[in-house]
Design a protein around this motif. Sequence first.
Motif, mmCIF file in Angstrom:
data_model
loop_
_atom_site.group_PDB
_atom_site.id
_atom_site.type_symbol
_atom_site.label_atom_id
_atom_site.label_comp_id
_atom_site.label_asym_id
_atom_site.label_seq_id
_atom_site.Cartn_x
_atom_site.Cartn_y
_atom_site.Cartn_z
ATOM 1 N N LEU A 74 0.828 -1.210 0.000
ATOM 2 C CA LEU A 74 0.000 0.000 0.000
ATOM 3 C C LEU A 74 0.859 1.256 0.000
ATOM 4 O O LEU A 74 0.593 2.204 -0.760
ATOM 5 C CB LEU A 74 -0.927 0.004 1.220
ATOM 6 N N ILE A 75 1.879 1.287 0.840
ATOM 7 C CA ILE A 75 2.760 2.458 0.900
ATOM 8 C C ILE A 75 3.435 2.685 -0.447
ATOM 9 O O ILE A 75 3.509 3.818 -0.946
ATOM 10 C CB ILE A 75 3.819 2.292 2.015
ATOM 11 N N GLU A 76 3.914 1.609 -1.065
ATOM 12 C CA GLU A 76 4.576 1.741 -2.366
ATOM 13 C C GLU A 76 3.596 2.240 -3.424
ATOM 14 O O GLU A 76 3.951 3.091 -4.263
ATOM 15 C CB GLU A 76 5.189 0.399 -2.773
ATOM 16 N N ARG A 77 2.362 1.744 -3.381
ATOM 17 C CA ARG A 77 1.354 2.162 -4.351
ATOM 18 C C ARG A 77 1.057 3.652 -4.212
ATOM 19 O O ARG A 77 0.951 4.376 -5.206
ATOM 20 C CB ARG A 77 0.067 1.357 -4.138
ATOM 21 N N ASN A 78 0.906 4.128 -2.969
ATOM 22 C CA ASN A 78 0.469 5.494 -2.737
ATOM 23 C C ASN A 78 1.575 6.536 -2.833
ATOM 24 O O ASN A 78 1.299 7.708 -3.081
ATOM 25 C CB ASN A 78 -0.199 5.602 -1.363
ATOM 26 N N THR A 79 2.812 6.108 -2.617
ATOM 27 C CA THR A 79 3.914 7.081 -2.606
ATOM 28 C C THR A 79 4.820 6.992 -3.832
ATOM 29 O O THR A 79 5.556 7.941 -4.123
ATOM 30 C CB THR A 79 4.799 6.904 -1.359
ATOM 31 N N GLN A 110 -10.453 -3.601 -1.530
ATOM 32 C CA GLN A 110 -10.966 -2.791 -2.636
ATOM 33 C C GLN A 110 -9.850 -2.428 -3.626
ATOM 34 O O GLN A 110 -10.064 -2.393 -4.834
ATOM 35 C CB GLN A 110 -11.600 -1.502 -2.104
ATOM 36 N N LEU A 111 -8.668 -2.183 -3.099
ATOM 37 C CA LEU A 111 -7.535 -1.791 -3.945
ATOM 38 C C LEU A 111 -6.862 -2.989 -4.616
ATOM 39 O O LEU A 111 -5.954 -2.811 -5.425
ATOM 40 C CB LEU A 111 -6.506 -1.027 -3.116
ATOM 41 N N GLY A 112 -7.292 -4.202 -4.278
ATOM 42 C CA GLY A 112 -6.716 -5.395 -4.886
ATOM 43 C C GLY A 112 -5.414 -5.849 -4.271
ATOM 44 O O GLY A 112 -4.745 -6.741 -4.796
ATOM 45 N N ILE A 113 -5.056 -5.247 -3.127
ATOM 46 C CA ILE A 113 -3.815 -5.644 -2.454
ATOM 47 C C ILE A 113 -4.022 -6.942 -1.683
ATOM 48 O O ILE A 113 -3.119 -7.778 -1.584
ATOM 49 C CB ILE A 113 -3.330 -4.510 -1.531
ATOM 50 N N CYS A 114 -5.216 -7.128 -1.139
ATOM 51 C CA CYS A 114 -5.577 -8.367 -0.433
ATOM 52 C C CYS A 114 -6.724 -9.055 -1.163
ATOM 53 O O CYS A 114 -7.589 -8.383 -1.734
ATOM 54 C CB CYS A 114 -6.025 -8.070 0.991
ATOM 55 N N ALA A 115 -6.736 -10.361 -1.114
ATOM 56 C CA ALA A 115 -7.825 -11.115 -1.742
ATOM 57 C C ALA A 115 -9.105 -11.007 -0.918
ATOM 58 O O ALA A 115 -10.204 -10.947 -1.467
ATOM 59 C CB ALA A 115 -7.429 -12.580 -1.887
ATOM 60 N N ASP A 116 -8.969 -10.991 0.403
ATOM 61 C CA ASP A 116 -10.122 -10.881 1.288
ATOM 62 C C ASP A 116 -9.643 -10.381 2.641
ATOM 63 O O ASP A 116 -8.439 -10.377 2.933
ATOM 64 C CB ASP A 116 -10.832 -12.230 1.438
ATOM 65 N N GLU A 117 -10.588 -9.952 3.485
ATOM 66 C CA GLU A 117 -10.223 -9.394 4.780
ATOM 67 C C GLU A 117 -9.574 -10.430 5.689
ATOM 68 O O GLU A 117 -8.700 -10.109 6.496
ATOM 69 C CB GLU A 117 -11.450 -8.793 5.468
ATOM 70 N N ALA A 118 -9.978 -11.680 5.568
ATOM 71 C CA ALA A 118 -9.447 -12.728 6.442
ATOM 72 C C ALA A 118 -7.943 -12.917 6.269
ATOM 73 O O ALA A 118 -7.227 -13.210 7.229
ATOM 74 C CB ALA A 118 -10.171 -14.041 6.191
ATOM 75 N N THR A 156 -2.264 7.783 3.379
ATOM 76 C CA THR A 156 -2.165 6.327 3.293
ATOM 77 C C THR A 156 -2.674 5.666 4.571
ATOM 78 O O THR A 156 -3.478 4.723 4.524
ATOM 79 C CB THR A 156 -0.706 5.906 3.033
ATOM 80 N N PHE A 157 -2.216 6.166 5.719
ATOM 81 C CA PHE A 157 -2.566 5.512 6.979
ATOM 82 C C PHE A 157 -3.928 5.930 7.524
ATOM 83 O O PHE A 157 -4.567 5.162 8.232
ATOM 84 C CB PHE A 157 -1.461 5.750 8.018
ATOM 85 N N THR A 158 -4.378 7.144 7.205
ATOM 86 C CA THR A 158 -5.658 7.591 7.753
ATOM 87 C C THR A 158 -6.846 7.287 6.838
ATOM 88 O O THR A 158 -7.992 7.287 7.288
ATOM 89 C CB THR A 158 -5.630 9.101 8.047
ATOM 90 N N LYS A 159 -6.599 6.999 5.561
ATOM 91 C CA LYS A 159 -7.700 6.768 4.616
ATOM 92 C C LYS A 159 -7.699 5.367 3.995
ATOM 93 O O LYS A 159 -8.752 4.798 3.734
ATOM 94 C CB LYS A 159 -7.662 7.816 3.502
#
Length: 306
Positions: free
Chosen positions: A55-60, A259-267, A247-250
């Motif tokens: 996520l950090i790499e994607r956003n920054t 939603q961003l496709g970084i994880c397949a599911d919350e579990a 990144t960390f607050t939103k």
Amino acid sequence: MKRSLTALAMLGALAAAGCSSASGSTGDADVLRFAAVPVEQNIDPTAEYKDIIALIERNTGKKVEFVRSTDYNAVIEGMVSGKIDLAEFGPLSYVLAKSNGAAITPIASMVEKGGTPTYQSYGIVPADSRIRDISGFKGAKVCFVDPGSTSGYLFPSQGLLAAGVDPKTGVRPVMAGGHDNSVLSVASGTCEAGFSENSMVDHILIEKGKLKEGQVKVVWKSPPIPMSPVAMRDALPADLKTKLTQTFTKDATKDRLVQLGICADEASCRVTADSSIWGFQPVTDATFDSVREVCAVTHNEKCSKA
């Protein structure tokens, strides 16, 4: 604060990797060096943090280099010297970093889904122990986590003092190095009593098959402790700090990562090493004043500026 050998070794490795001195930015403007205090000693942190790193790499647009720390001092020293850009602290280690000169700003702290942004320290004993409360720790071999740990040392010290037990001379202290080691040492009988953050006892080690339910019993609970924060170096470029804050607050929640496709599911998603943590919420430096108050009550020498 005394510089530990492990902290110095880590900083030497960072310097060899091209980090600058304390005054300025990292050696590679395209790299963010991210570290975290060790909650467990026996895990691969790069695997535990892969989702948040993505996520950090994607956003920054920066490459994130995860710095594997060996103890709390290593992360504190890395931030004080400017050789770590972003760090996940414990509440006390954040306060210690600030009091020892780290020019850092907290961005957000962890939170469970639908929960409060606090956690607790547990005082634990083996299931068959005759100890019934924290006053029974007197004279016992007691496992703490690390002198820089909020729930593994600072708040337990306050609890012991309130029960008339000196945390240094009234018990036989052992520094286990990680919350997992503290719990497992109590479970095995290596320590007669010990302290750990609540989630390590309640579910983390049980879910990993390392601890059986009922193997240890909780005989003391601390007051609520503010959750662990993520903080960034003040010397980072303004636009980068804005991106990290957003990144960390939103975006740093399990549902958003899905939603961003970084994880397949919350579990299967992780925002930190603790699987029960759902995301982050904004904090300020004042959030951790309660930790400073406990520092004052316990006269903990680590809390004062070195």
